[in-house]
Motif scaffolding. Structure first.
Motif, PDB file in Angstrom:
ATOM      1  N   GLY A 158       0.787  -1.230   0.000  1.00 38.44           N
ATOM      2  CA  GLY A 158       0.000   0.000   0.000  1.00 38.44           C
ATOM      3  C   GLY A 158       0.812   1.270   0.000  1.00 38.44           C
ATOM      4  N   GLY A 159       1.950   1.277   0.694  1.00 40.48           N
ATOM      5  CA  GLY A 159       2.776   2.469   0.746  1.00 40.48           C
ATOM      6  C   GLY A 159       3.642   2.619  -0.496  1.00 40.48           C
ATOM      7  N   PHE A 160       4.323   3.754  -0.573  1.00 41.68           N
ATOM      8  CA  PHE A 160       5.198   4.041  -1.708  1.00 41.68           C
ATOM      9  C   PHE A 160       6.656   4.053  -1.267  1.00 41.68           C
ATOM     10  CE2 PHE A 160       1.163   5.565  -3.100  1.00 41.68           C
ATOM     11  CZ  PHE A 160       1.151   5.537  -4.487  1.00 41.68           C
ATOM     12  N   ASN A 210      -1.181  14.605   7.078  1.00 44.49           N
ATOM     13  CA  ASN A 210      -1.249  15.290   5.795  1.00 44.49           C
ATOM     14  C   ASN A 210      -1.832  14.368   4.722  1.00 44.49           C
ATOM     15  OD1 ASN A 210      -0.656  16.568   3.298  1.00 44.49           O
ATOM     16  ND2 ASN A 210       1.192  17.514   4.107  1.00 44.49           N
ATOM     17  N   CYS A 211      -1.266  13.185   4.619  1.00 48.03           N
ATOM     18  CA  CYS A 211      -1.667  12.246   3.576  1.00 48.03           C
ATOM     19  C   CYS A 211      -3.140  11.858   3.700  1.00 48.03           C
ATOM     20  CB  CYS A 211      -0.777  11.008   3.657  1.00 48.03           C
ATOM     21  SG  CYS A 211      -0.902   9.911   2.239  1.00 48.03           S
ATOM     22  N   LEU A 212      -3.559  11.506   4.904  1.00 49.20           N
ATOM     23  CA  LEU A 212      -4.943  11.059   5.093  1.00 49.20           C
ATOM     24  C   LEU A 212      -5.939  12.197   4.907  1.00 49.20           C
ATOM     25  CD1 LEU A 212      -4.542   8.593   8.091  1.00 49.20           C
ATOM     26  CD2 LEU A 212      -4.889   8.045   5.676  1.00 49.20           C
ATOM     27  N   THR A 213      -5.516  13.430   5.198  1.00 48.92           N
ATOM     28  CA  THR A 213      -6.402  14.561   4.941  1.00 48.92           C
ATOM     29  C   THR A 213      -6.570  14.768   3.443  1.00 48.92           C
ATOM     30  OG1 THR A 213      -5.738  15.649   7.002  1.00 48.92           O
ATOM     31  CG2 THR A 213      -6.784  17.029   5.349  1.00 48.92           C
ATOM     32  N   LEU A 214      -5.483  14.670   2.680  1.00 51.18           N
ATOM     33  CA  LEU A 214      -5.577  14.789   1.231  1.00 51.18           C
ATOM     34  C   LEU A 214      -6.477  13.704   0.649  1.00 51.18           C
ATOM     35  CD1 LEU A 214      -1.859  15.598   0.269  1.00 51.18           C
ATOM     36  CD2 LEU A 214      -3.762  17.199   0.554  1.00 51.18           C
ATOM     37  N   LEU A 215      -6.502  12.549   1.301  1.00 57.56           N
ATOM     38  CA  LEU A 215      -7.330  11.420   0.835  1.00 57.56           C
ATOM     39  C   LEU A 215      -8.721  11.422   1.459  1.00 57.56           C
ATOM     40  CD1 LEU A 215      -4.640   8.580   1.020  1.00 57.56           C
ATOM     41  CD2 LEU A 215      -5.405   9.811  -1.028  1.00 57.56           C
ATOM     42  N   ASN A 216      -8.987  12.399   2.341  1.00 57.80           N
ATOM     43  CA  ASN A 216     -10.270  12.481   3.062  1.00 57.80           C
ATOM     44  C   ASN A 216     -10.530  11.223   3.883  1.00 57.80           C
ATOM     45  OD1 ASN A 216     -12.659  13.759   3.872  1.00 57.80           O
ATOM     46  ND2 ASN A 216     -13.849  12.835   2.218  1.00 57.80           N
ATOM     47  N   ARG A 217      -9.454  10.747   4.570  1.00 57.95           N
ATOM     48  CA  ARG A 217      -9.574   9.511   5.361  1.00 57.95           C
ATOM     49  C   ARG A 217      -8.922   9.664   6.743  1.00 57.95           C
ATOM     50  NH1 ARG A 217     -10.276   5.146   1.604  1.00 57.95           N
ATOM     51  NH2 ARG A 217     -10.283   3.723   3.385  1.00 57.95           N
ATOM     52  N   LEU A 218      -8.854  10.882   7.259  1.00 63.05           N
ATOM     53  CA  LEU A 218      -8.175  11.109   8.533  1.00 63.05           C
ATOM     54  C   LEU A 218      -8.826  10.351   9.676  1.00 63.05           C
ATOM     55  CD1 LEU A 218      -5.882  12.640   9.979  1.00 63.05           C
ATOM     56  CD2 LEU A 218      -7.490  14.534  10.341  1.00 63.05           C
ATOM     57  N   ASP A 261      -7.309   2.546  -0.660  1.00 61.39           N
ATOM     58  CA  ASP A 261      -7.541   1.736   0.540  1.00 61.39           C
ATOM     59  C   ASP A 261      -6.237   1.115   1.031  1.00 61.39           C
ATOM     60  OD1 ASP A 261     -10.245   2.280   0.594  1.00 61.39           O
ATOM     61  OD2 ASP A 261     -10.801   0.456  -0.507  1.00 61.39           O
ATOM     62  N   ALA A 262      -5.385   0.700   0.100  1.00 58.19           N
ATOM     63  CA  ALA A 262      -4.105   0.106   0.485  1.00 58.19           C
ATOM     64  C   ALA A 262      -3.190   1.156   1.113  1.00 58.19           C
ATOM     65  CB  ALA A 262      -3.433  -0.521  -0.734  1.00 58.19           C
ATOM     66  N   ILE A 263      -3.225   2.393   0.603  1.00 58.47           N
ATOM     67  CA  ILE A 263      -2.434   3.469   1.198  1.00 58.47           C
ATOM     68  C   ILE A 263      -2.884   3.703   2.633  1.00 58.47           C
ATOM     69  CG2 ILE A 263      -1.856   5.921   1.107  1.00 58.47           C
ATOM     70  CD1 ILE A 263      -2.286   5.823  -1.912  1.00 58.47           C
TER      71      ILE A 263
END
Length: 289
Positions: free
Chosen positions: A20-22, A88-96, A54-56
């Motif tokens: 899931g990660g990069f 930051n990442c989860l906010t950009l994805l709207n999944r915080l 979802d994997a991220i």
């Protein structure tokens, strides 16, 4: 417009690991730092289509520890950078809401020091880069009121040294990177006007070399990181010159405000406030002789 958008997006997407990660390159292990960079790049280019979001999210969730902190990857290094990356990442994805936000904030607040700054862990020395990570995390969580903003902003503005630049902690030399870490933190706190703007702009410009990029100090070789830090700092300082107006940058997410507006992310910085105090916040005024 001068960048190969399709090539960049294609390369970034190839860097997503099956977990899931990069990673930092194709075939590299996934890490929180590179995961945020990948999501930022793909968001900038509006190119999230086909990415396994979802994997991220699962990867980021897997790196939150029981005390609320985050590790960078499965090898267990704990650092505020990774907490900030997660928020930051989860906010950009709207999944915080997928992580334990309160536990993460509680851990961040445990690293708040007597001088108003933040260290990398409880009891560690305050450092400008970790202040950025902590203030950014608190801003995203809507918890900036949990800290003494004046006291922290005073510590931050004291990072400006005689050459006009900023250092990351007392008794250190200036470095262009803190033109982002420190200045963005002060912008989040609504106290950007507490630094000597003109002196800082002059320092940043002196760090530009003949090839166009910026180095960490005047006369040093330019690199991509410090070029970003220099330009981002100049943008926050509203620097202009004939024929050049820099695009704005948002201090919490290090993204253009237009991109954040497109994906529905609201800015959460504190409002600009009063002039700096005449004495160190939290300390009594000096007695007159």
């Amino acid at each position: 417009d001068v960048m190969d958008k399709e090539g960049i997006v294609r390369h970034v997407k190839k860097c997503q690991h099956e977990g899931g990660g990069f990673g930092g390159n194709v075939g590299h292990d996934p890490h929180m730092l590179y995961t945020l960079s990948a999501v930022q790049i793909l968001t900038l280019y509006d190119a999230m289509e086909g990415v396994d979001v979802d994997a991220i999210v699962s990867f980021i969730k897997s790196n939150q520890l029981p005390d609320g902190s985050f590790q960078g990857d499965c090898w267990g290094e704990v650092d505020h950078r990774f907490t900030y990356c997660a928020f930051n990442c989860l906010t950009l994805l709207n999944r915080l809401d997928e992580i334990d936000v309160n536990a993460a904030v509680d851990y961040v607040l445990q690293t708040l020091n007597w001088d108003g700054g933040f260290g990398v862990a409880p009891g560690h020395e305050s450092h400008g880069a970790y202040v950025f990570c902590c203030v950014g995390t608190l801003a995203i969580a809507g918890r900036l009121d949990d800290i003494d903003k004046d006291k922290l902003a005073w510590w931050l503005c004291e990072r400006q040294v005689s050459d006009g630049g900023l250092n990351g902690r007392p008794e250190k030399k200036s470095d262009v990177c803190y033109s982002w870490w420190v200045i963005s933190s002060m912008a989040m706190l609504g106290r950007l006007h507490w630094v000597d703007r003109e002196s800082l702009i002059s320092f940043i410009l002196r760090c530009q070399d003949t090839e166009g990029g910026f180095g960490d100090k005047p006369g040093n070789m330019a690199d991509v990181f410090h070029t970003f830090f220099g330009l981002a700092g100049l943008s926050l300082l509203n620097y202009t010159q004939p024929g050049l107006t820099l695009n704005p940058i948002e201090p919490i997410f290090a993204m253009p405000p237009s991109v954040l507006d497109r994906i529905g992310v609201k800015q959460r910085t504190a409002p600009s406030t009063h002039a700096p105090p005449t004495t160190t916040p939290g300390c009594p005024p000096l007695a007159s002789s």
